[in-house]
Write an enzyme that holds these catalytic residues in place. Structure first.
Site, PDB file in Angstrom:
ATOM      1  N   CYS A  51      31.023  47.423  40.091  1.00  0.00           N
ATOM      2  CA  CYS A  51      30.217  46.402  40.215  1.00  0.00           C
ATOM      3  C   CYS A  51      28.699  46.413  39.271  1.00  0.00           C
ATOM      4  CB  CYS A  51      30.381  46.550  41.992  1.00  0.00           C
ATOM      5  SG  CYS A  51      29.971  44.114  42.089  1.00  0.00           S
TER       6      CYS A  51
ATOM      7  N   GLU B  47      35.411  52.584  46.142  1.00  0.00           N
ATOM      8  CA  GLU B  47      34.722  53.689  47.319  1.00  0.00           C
ATOM      9  C   GLU B  47      34.924  54.309  48.276  1.00  0.00           C
ATOM     10  OE1 GLU B  47      31.796  50.707  46.090  1.00  0.00           O
ATOM     11  OE2 GLU B  47      32.982  51.637  44.528  1.00  0.00           O
TER      12      GLU B  47
ATOM     13  N   HIS C  71      35.594  48.617  43.839  1.00  0.00           N
ATOM     14  CA  HIS C  71      35.129  48.743  44.616  1.00  0.00           C
ATOM     15  C   HIS C  71      35.999  50.171  44.839  1.00  0.00           C
ATOM     16  CE1 HIS C  71      31.348  47.385  45.291  1.00  0.00           C
ATOM     17  NE2 HIS C  71      31.967  45.914  44.806  1.00  0.00           N
TER      18      HIS C  71
END
Length: 227
Positions: free
Chosen positions: A86, A196, A194
Site C-alpha cells: 500500500c 499481512e 494487504h
C-alpha cells in the site's frame, strides 16, 4: 530470517506487519524508525501501509527522503527481499525501486474491502508457495491505488514477467488490472492489497500468509546449506 518493519510518522499497518511475521510466520522481526542509518543486520525489509508524513505533497513523496530509504535501496541492491504494501508500494515507486506511479482511485473514493487477486507469476521469491493463476482473497485499503505507467514501461513489465498480482475485478482503475509488480531482478515487490491482513482464517482469509512463507523459503534455500 530477520525482518525489519520500517516505521514512518503516519504508518498505521506496522503492527499488522509485525504480527504477521512474529506470531503467524514465527520469524524474527523488529520495528525500525525512519531515521535508521543501518539495515545490515536484517535479511528482509518490509514497508507497511499507512499515511507516511500525512501523504502531504503526494503519497510517499516525503518518506522517500527519509534516512532509512538510502538503506532500503542498499538492501535491494544487495539482493535482499524488499516488500512494500500500500503506502509502502507508493514509497518504492517514489524512490525509484519500482517503475510507474499511483493516481487517485478511479471513483475518487477510499476503498476498504476484500478483493480477489490472481497470482500472475508464481516464480518469484514472494509467490513460490502459490499456484500459477491461483485466486486469493486479500483486503485493500487505499485512496490512491490506481497504478499507471507509460506504454514502454508496461511492455517491459510484461516481457520480464514483473506483473505478479492482478485484480479479478479491478477496484481502482489500475492499468491492466495490476495489483502488484516486482523489479527486474525480482527481489523487490510492491502491492496495494494487504497480505499481512490475510494471515489467519479469523481475519477472513489466510491467503496472504503464503507470501511471507515464500520469502522465508526462498531465503533459506539461498542461505542455508546442509553437509
Amino acid at each position: 530470517m530477520k525482518f525489519a518493519v520500517i516505521v514512518f510518522p503516519g504508518s498505521n499497518c506496522d503492527v499488522d506487519m509485525f504480527h504477521a511475521i512474529k506470531d503467524e510466520l514465527g520469524e524474527e522481526v523488529e520495528y525500525v524508525w525512519h531515521d535508521e542509518t543501518d539495515l545490515s543486520r536484517f535479511d528482509g525489509v518490509l514497508l507497511p501501509g499507512g499515511f507516511s508524513y500525512g501523504d502531504y505533497l503526494r503519497c510517499g513523496a516525503i518518506a522517500r527522503f527519509s534516512n532509512v530509504m538510502k538503506e532500503v535501496v542498499k538492501a535491494a541492491e544487495a539482493g535482499k527481499p524488499v516488500l512494500g504494501v500500500c503506502n509502502g508500494f507508493q514509497i518504492l515507486l517514489e524512490v525509484g525501486l519500482l517503475p510507474g506511479a499511483m493516481k487517485r482511485n478511479e471513483n475518487l473514493k477510499f476503498m476498504c474491502r476484500p478483493v480477489n487477486l490472481k497470482v500472475a507469476n508464481n516464480e518469484t521469491a514472494f509467490t513460490s508457495a502459490y499456484q500459477k493463476d491461483e485466486v486469493i482473497s486479500v483486503p485493500i485499503a487505499h485512496g490512491e491505488g490506481n497504478y499507471y505507467c507509460d506504454e514502454e514501461t508496461l511492455q517491459t513489465l510484461k516481457e520480464n514477467n514483473q506483473i505478479v498480482f492482478t485484480y479479478e475485478e479491478n477496484p481502482n482503475g489500475s492499468l491492466e488490472d495490476i495489483a502488484g509488480i516486482t523489479n527486474e531482478r525480482g527481489n523487490v515487490l510492491g502491492m496495494m492489497p494487504h497480505p499481512e491482513r490475510a494471515v489467519d482464517a479469523l481475519l477472513g482469509s489466510a491467503d496472504g500468509l503464503k507470501l511471507f512463507q515464500s520469502i522465508v523459503r526462498n531465503w533459506r534455500e539461498s542461505h542455508v546449506t546442509t553437509a
